[in-house]
Every structure is written in structure tokens, then in C-alpha cells.
Design a protein around this motif. Structure first.
Motif, PDB file in Angstrom:
ATOM      1  N   GLU A   1     -27.332  14.350  38.547  1.00 39.06           N
ATOM      2  CA  GLU A   1     -26.034  15.022  38.737  1.00 39.06           C
ATOM      3  C   GLU A   1     -24.974  14.031  39.224  1.00 39.06           C
ATOM      4  OE1 GLU A   1     -26.928  18.250  41.430  1.00 39.06           O
ATOM      5  OE2 GLU A   1     -27.877  19.439  39.848  1.00 39.06           O
ATOM      6  N   ILE A   2     -25.351  13.216  40.200  1.00 41.58           N
ATOM      7  CA  ILE A   2     -24.407  12.228  40.744  1.00 41.58           C
ATOM      8  C   ILE A   2     -24.016  11.233  39.638  1.00 41.58           C
ATOM      9  CG2 ILE A   2     -24.116  10.303  42.375  1.00 41.58           C
ATOM     10  CD1 ILE A   2     -25.948  11.905  44.322  1.00 41.58           C
ATOM     11  N   PHE A   3     -25.019  10.754  38.892  1.00 44.06           N
ATOM     12  CA  PHE A   3     -24.733   9.798  37.825  1.00 44.06           C
ATOM     13  C   PHE A   3     -23.799  10.401  36.783  1.00 44.06           C
ATOM     14  CE2 PHE A   3     -25.542   7.824  33.678  1.00 44.06           C
ATOM     15  CZ  PHE A   3     -25.150   6.529  33.980  1.00 44.06           C
ATOM     16  N   LYS A   4     -24.094  11.634  36.387  1.00 40.23           N
ATOM     17  CA  LYS A   4     -23.268  12.298  35.372  1.00 40.23           C
ATOM     18  C   LYS A   4     -21.812  12.406  35.835  1.00 40.23           C
ATOM     19  CE  LYS A   4     -23.215  16.378  32.437  1.00 40.23           C
ATOM     20  NZ  LYS A   4     -23.716  17.725  32.221  1.00 40.23           N
ATOM     21  N   SER A   5     -21.618  12.698  37.129  1.00 37.43           N
ATOM     22  CA  SER A   5     -20.253  12.845  37.644  1.00 37.43           C
ATOM     23  C   SER A   5     -19.529  11.494  37.776  1.00 37.43           C
ATOM     24  CB  SER A   5     -20.265  13.570  38.996  1.00 37.43           C
ATOM     25  OG  SER A   5     -20.778  12.732  40.009  1.00 37.43           O
ATOM     26  N   ARG A   6     -20.277  10.398  37.827  1.00 36.71           N
ATOM     27  CA  ARG A   6     -19.677   9.072  38.035  1.00 36.71           C
ATOM     28  C   ARG A   6     -19.687   8.167  36.808  1.00 36.71           C
ATOM     29  NH1 ARG A   6     -22.570   7.453  43.784  1.00 36.71           N
ATOM     30  NH2 ARG A   6     -21.550   9.045  45.076  1.00 36.71           N
ATOM     31  N   GLN A   7     -20.447   8.515  35.808  1.00 32.59           N
ATOM     32  CA  GLN A   7     -20.647   7.623  34.665  1.00 32.59           C
ATOM     33  C   GLN A   7     -19.334   7.130  34.064  1.00 32.59           C
ATOM     34  OE1 GLN A   7     -23.112   9.191  31.514  1.00 32.59           O
ATOM     35  NE2 GLN A   7     -23.125   7.257  30.407  1.00 32.59           N
ATOM     36  N   GLY A   8     -18.391   8.023  33.835  1.00 33.35           N
ATOM     37  CA  GLY A   8     -17.103   7.633  33.259  1.00 33.35           C
ATOM     38  C   GLY A   8     -16.358   6.636  34.128  1.00 33.35           C
ATOM     39  N   LEU A   9     -16.552   6.740  35.446  1.00 33.05           N
ATOM     40  CA  LEU A   9     -15.910   5.800  36.375  1.00 33.05           C
ATOM     41  C   LEU A   9     -16.597   4.435  36.322  1.00 33.05           C
ATOM     42  CD1 LEU A   9     -15.457   8.317  39.322  1.00 33.05           C
ATOM     43  CD2 LEU A   9     -13.653   7.427  37.835  1.00 33.05           C
ATOM     44  N   TYR A  10     -17.929   4.444  36.315  1.00 28.40           N
ATOM     45  CA  TYR A  10     -18.655   3.176  36.210  1.00 28.40           C
ATOM     46  C   TYR A  10     -18.286   2.443  34.926  1.00 28.40           C
ATOM     47  CZ  TYR A  10     -21.766   4.544  40.078  1.00 28.40           C
ATOM     48  OH  TYR A  10     -22.281   4.907  41.297  1.00 28.40           O
ATOM     49  N   GLU A  11     -18.060   3.198  33.855  1.00 22.70           N
ATOM     50  CA  GLU A  11     -17.739   2.601  32.565  1.00 22.70           C
ATOM     51  C   GLU A  11     -16.404   1.860  32.569  1.00 22.70           C
ATOM     52  OE1 GLU A  11     -18.272   5.969  29.958  1.00 22.70           O
ATOM     53  OE2 GLU A  11     -20.427   5.586  29.785  1.00 22.70           O
ATOM     54  N   GLN A  12     -15.602   2.039  33.604  1.00 19.19           N
ATOM     55  CA  GLN A  12     -14.323   1.325  33.719  1.00 19.19           C
ATOM     56  C   GLN A  12     -14.493  -0.100  34.258  1.00 19.19           C
ATOM     57  OE1 GLN A  12     -11.245   3.676  35.680  1.00 19.19           O
ATOM     58  NE2 GLN A  12     -12.260   5.543  34.985  1.00 19.19           N
ATOM     59  N   ALA A  13     -15.721  -0.470  34.581  1.00 16.00           N
ATOM     60  CA  ALA A  13     -15.985  -1.826  35.089  1.00 16.00           C
ATOM     61  C   ALA A  13     -15.628  -2.869  34.036  1.00 16.00           C
ATOM     62  CB  ALA A  13     -17.462  -1.958  35.463  1.00 16.00           C
ATOM     63  N   ASP A  14     -15.348  -4.080  34.505  1.00 20.87           N
ATOM     64  CA  ASP A  14     -15.055  -5.188  33.595  1.00 20.87           C
ATOM     65  C   ASP A  14     -16.303  -5.603  32.815  1.00 20.87           C
ATOM     66  OD1 ASP A  14     -12.277  -5.604  34.419  1.00 20.87           O
ATOM     67  OD2 ASP A  14     -13.148  -6.246  36.329  1.00 20.87           O
ATOM     68  N   LEU A  15     -17.448  -5.552  33.478  1.00 20.92           N
ATOM     69  CA  LEU A  15     -18.720  -5.919  32.847  1.00 20.92           C
ATOM     70  C   LEU A  15     -19.789  -4.897  33.203  1.00 20.92           C
ATOM     71  CD1 LEU A  15     -18.948  -9.744  33.668  1.00 20.92           C
ATOM     72  CD2 LEU A  15     -18.405  -8.725  31.462  1.00 20.92           C
ATOM     73  N   ARG A  16     -20.675  -4.645  32.256  1.00 22.30           N
ATOM     74  CA  ARG A  16     -21.822  -3.758  32.483  1.00 22.30           C
ATOM     75  C   ARG A  16     -23.090  -4.585  32.288  1.00 22.30           C
ATOM     76  NH1 ARG A  16     -23.028   1.680  28.945  1.00 22.30           N
ATOM     77  NH2 ARG A  16     -24.877   2.389  30.076  1.00 22.30           N
ATOM     78  N   ILE A  17     -23.911  -4.613  33.319  1.00 23.93           N
ATOM     79  CA  ILE A  17     -25.167  -5.369  33.257  1.00 23.93           C
ATOM     80  C   ILE A  17     -26.313  -4.352  33.262  1.00 23.93           C
ATOM     81  CG2 ILE A  17     -26.593  -7.134  34.381  1.00 23.93           C
ATOM     82  CD1 ILE A  17     -23.770  -8.145  33.501  1.00 23.93           C
ATOM     83  N   LYS A  18     -26.972  -4.234  32.121  1.00 23.44           N
ATOM     84  CA  LYS A  18     -28.092  -3.288  32.025  1.00 23.44           C
ATOM     85  C   LYS A  18     -29.332  -3.940  32.643  1.00 23.44           C
ATOM     86  CE  LYS A  18     -26.684  -0.446  28.206  1.00 23.44           C
ATOM     87  NZ  LYS A  18     -27.324   0.737  27.695  1.00 23.44           N
ATOM     88  N   VAL A  19     -29.978  -3.187  33.530  1.00 23.34           N
ATOM     89  CA  VAL A  19     -31.113  -3.715  34.269  1.00 23.34           C
ATOM     90  C   VAL A  19     -32.285  -2.753  34.153  1.00 23.34           C
ATOM     91  CG1 VAL A  19     -31.921  -4.417  36.567  1.00 23.34           C
ATOM     92  CG2 VAL A  19     -29.557  -4.849  35.907  1.00 23.34           C
ATOM     93  N   GLN A  20     -33.473  -3.332  34.030  1.00 22.28           N
ATOM     94  CA  GLN A  20     -34.679  -2.515  34.060  1.00 22.28           C
ATOM     95  C   GLN A  20     -35.458  -2.891  35.304  1.00 22.28           C
ATOM     96  OE1 GLN A  20     -36.454  -3.036  30.151  1.00 22.28           O
ATOM     97  NE2 GLN A  20     -35.227  -1.349  29.348  1.00 22.28           N
ATOM     98  N   ASN A  21     -36.422  -3.782  35.141  1.00 19.80           N
ATOM     99  CA  ASN A  21     -37.249  -4.117  36.290  1.00 19.80           C
ATOM    100  C   ASN A  21     -37.166  -5.602  36.641  1.00 19.80           C
ATOM    101  OD1 ASN A  21     -38.866  -3.172  38.330  1.00 19.80           O
ATOM    102  ND2 ASN A  21     -40.772  -3.431  37.200  1.00 19.80           N
ATOM    103  N   GLU A  22     -36.032  -6.246  36.296  1.00 26.37           N
ATOM    104  CA  GLU A  22     -35.880  -7.659  36.586  1.00 26.37           C
ATOM    105  C   GLU A  22     -35.806  -7.897  38.096  1.00 26.37           C
ATOM    106  OE1 GLU A  22     -33.456  -6.963  32.745  1.00 26.37           O
ATOM    107  OE2 GLU A  22     -33.939  -5.864  34.543  1.00 26.37           O
ATOM    108  N   ASN A  23     -36.150  -9.109  38.517  1.00 26.32           N
ATOM    109  CA  ASN A  23     -36.022  -9.432  39.933  1.00 26.32           C
ATOM    110  C   ASN A  23     -34.576  -9.831  40.239  1.00 26.32           C
ATOM    111  OD1 ASN A  23     -35.638 -12.267  39.505  1.00 26.32           O
ATOM    112  ND2 ASN A  23     -37.859 -12.576  39.418  1.00 26.32           N
ATOM    113  N   VAL A  24     -34.283 -10.004  41.511  1.00 29.75           N
ATOM    114  CA  VAL A  24     -32.928 -10.287  41.979  1.00 29.75           C
ATOM    115  C   VAL A  24     -32.333 -11.526  41.306  1.00 29.75           C
ATOM    116  CG1 VAL A  24     -31.643 -11.016  44.028  1.00 29.75           C
ATOM    117  CG2 VAL A  24     -33.219  -9.093  44.177  1.00 29.75           C
TER     118      VAL A  24
END
Length: 185
Positions: A145-168
Motif C-alpha cells: 500500500e505504501i509503495f503504491k501510494s509513493r511509486q509515482g513520486l519515486y519515479e521522479q528521481a533522476d536515476l533509478r537503480i534496480k536492486v535485488q540481493n546485491e551487497n552494499v
């Protein structure tokens, strides 16, 4: 990563700060220090700064003063942080929900760490007591629910880094590579 490549990125950034955004448990606070170290920036964790200013934990602020008061602290701290160049700032997941924060975030480079949901849920199960928005609730349902309400806002970022199980370190290097592509083109 080789020194010349890192120096090139640092020069291209020209002191612009980097703001890490994303859902809770996506790794902003853990990736931030590594990223800062690699690009020779300083690191600030916005939530830790808020706790110092408020002289209480985030959970206590939410419990005693409410989310609105927390968001006031958040904005005030952001307004001070932006005065300092060459920072990597890990933000709280909800920083993007306030329009006035975007004016500050946009003065730097906004990077969305987009962690795949199943890994986020896994991490959150281990730290439920430190997450005021999830306490006493169905984690998976509430997260969605939280993600759904924020997704459009996150999408305004300059860059999107998709992450799965990578380390820091892998995530930090992924950010650096994407930053390089973005600012050198």
C-alpha cells in the motif's frame, strides 16, 4: 573501481549532493556510506540527524509527536543539509511525500534505490520494531500500500537503480556506473 574513473565522476558532479530515496529497507543507509567513500564525499543519514535534533528515536517521534512533526523535522534538516556541498544523503522512505522537500532534493541528484519487494519484505521482518509505519500491521500488505501510494513520486528521481540481493558495495558501484552514464552524456 579505478581511481581515474572515480576522479572523473567526482569532477563531473562539481560538488552536487546525492540524495538516496526509496522504500524502507531498500538499503539507503547502508549503501550511502560506501557510495560516499568511493566518490570521496561525506555521508549524512537524514533519519539519524533528525534523531539528534529531536533528541529521541524516530519511533518515539512518531509515537509522541506524530508523523506531521516528524515531517517538519525532516524538512528543517534537509534545509540545512543542502547548504553543504559534496554529500551523499540517505533519506527516509517518505521524504518524497512532501512537495516542499522536492525543491531541496532537486538541488542535488536524486537516486531511487528500487529494491525488489520480496527482498524488502525479508529485511523488514527482521526490523519491524524500528518501522513506525509498519508496527502491528501485516507487513506485506502495508508495504504494498505504501509503495503504491509513493511509486509515482519515486519515479521522479533522476536515476533509478534496480536492486535485488546485491551487497552494499555492488549497489554503490551500480550507482556510480549509472551516475557516470547520466552525467557524462
Amino acid at each position: 573501481m579505478e581511481e581515474t574513473f572515480i576522479n572523473n565522476i567526482t569532477n563531473l558532479l562539481r560538488g552536487r549532493s546525492i540524495f538516496l530515496i526509496g522504500m524502507m529497507a531498500c538499503g539507503k543507509s547502508k549503501t550511502g556510506p560506501k557510495l560516499a567513500q568511493l566518490i570521496k564525499y561525506k555521508f549524512i543519514d537524514l533519519d539519524s540527524l533528525i534523531e539528534k535534533v529531536a533528541k529521541k528515536s524516530i519511533s518515539k517521534i512518531f509515537e509522541e509527536d506524530g508523523e506531521n512533526k516528524f515531517r517538519v523535522y525532516e524538512r528543517q534538516c534537509l534545509q540545512e543539509i543542502i547548504k553543504i556541498p559534496s554529500l551523499v544523503v540517505s533519506t527516509g522512505g517518505g521524504v518524497i511525500t512532501k512537495t516542499e522537500n522536492w525543491g531541496i532534493l532537486r538541488q542535488g541528484i536524486v537516486i531511487w534505490i528500487d529494491l525488489e519487494k520480496k527482498y524488502a519484505i525479508e529485511r523488514l521482518k527482521n526490523e519491524i520494531n524500528n518501522r513506525p509505519l509498519l508496527k502491528g500491521r501485516d507487513i506485506e500488505k502495508n508495504y504494498s500500500e505504501i509503495f503504491k501510494s509513493r511509486q509515482g513520486l519515486y519515479e521522479q528521481a533522476d536515476l533509478r537503480i534496480k536492486v535485488q540481493n546485491e551487497n552494499v558495495e555492488q549497489v554503490a558501484k551500480k550507482i556510480i556506473n549509472e551516475l557516470h552514464k547520466s552525467i557524462s552524456s
